[in-house]
Design a protein around this motif. Structure first.
Motif, PDB file in Angstrom:
ATOM      1  N   ARG A 228       0.820  -1.220   0.000  1.00 18.13           N
ATOM      2  CA  ARG A 228       0.000   0.000   0.000  1.00 18.13           C
ATOM      3  C   ARG A 228       0.852   1.268   0.000  1.00 18.13           C
ATOM      4  O   ARG A 228       0.325   2.362  -0.156  1.00 18.13           O
ATOM      5  CB  ARG A 228      -0.914  -0.006   1.209  1.00 18.13           C
TER       6      ARG A 228
ATOM      7  N   PRO B 271      -2.112   5.680  -1.429  1.00 14.90           N
ATOM      8  CA  PRO B 271      -2.105   4.245  -1.123  1.00 14.90           C
ATOM      9  C   PRO B 271      -2.959   3.454  -2.105  1.00 14.90           C
ATOM     10  O   PRO B 271      -3.947   3.952  -2.648  1.00 14.90           O
ATOM     11  CB  PRO B 271      -2.697   4.193   0.286  1.00 14.90           C
TER      12      PRO B 271
ATOM     13  N   ASN C 278      -5.580   0.452  -2.850  1.00 20.74           N
ATOM     14  CA  ASN C 278      -6.634  -0.229  -2.103  1.00 20.74           C
ATOM     15  C   ASN C 278      -6.637  -1.720  -2.385  1.00 20.74           C
ATOM     16  O   ASN C 278      -6.922  -2.523  -1.503  1.00 20.74           O
ATOM     17  CB  ASN C 278      -8.003   0.362  -2.453  1.00 20.74           C
ATOM     18  N   SER C 279      -6.348  -2.089  -3.633  1.00 16.94           N
ATOM     19  CA  SER C 279      -6.359  -3.514  -3.954  1.00 16.94           C
ATOM     20  C   SER C 279      -5.541  -3.769  -5.211  1.00 16.94           C
ATOM     21  O   SER C 279      -5.273  -2.858  -5.992  1.00 16.94           O
ATOM     22  CB  SER C 279      -7.780  -4.017  -4.166  1.00 16.94           C
TER      23      SER C 279
END
Length: 88
Positions: free
Chosen positions: A58, A72, A74-75
């Motif tokens: 992240r 950052p 998230n996925s």
């Protein structure tokens, strides 16, 4: 007396024609009826890739041009791709 009736019903069920599970319909020109046959099969496959994340995935990182990406994540995921397969 009731046990004898249940036993009679169970014996009649087990001796009926419903238990012949090895009788298969002759789909595919009867190839299933032979002990050895060289045929073909059609399958549906779906591919996706497993992504193993690092503990710091992240954090900010550098993209392929060397520019630092801020913010950052998230996925992380991979796109699934469907396909058909034919086997001979």
């Amino acid at each position: 007396m009731i046990i004898n009736r249940y036993l009679l019903v169970v014996v009649l069920i087990f001796s009926s024609n419903l238990l012949f599970a090895q009788h298969v319909p002759a789909w595919g020109g009867g190839a299933d009826q032979q002990d050895l046959s060289f045929g073909f099969s059609f399958t549906y496959v779906s591919t996706d890739f497993k992504i193993v994340n690092q503990p710091n995935f992240r954090n900010a990182f550098l993209d392929e041009n060397g520019v630092q990406v801020k913010g950052p994540l998230n996925s992380i995921s991979s796109k699934s791709s469907p396909a058909f397969g034919v086997g001979f």
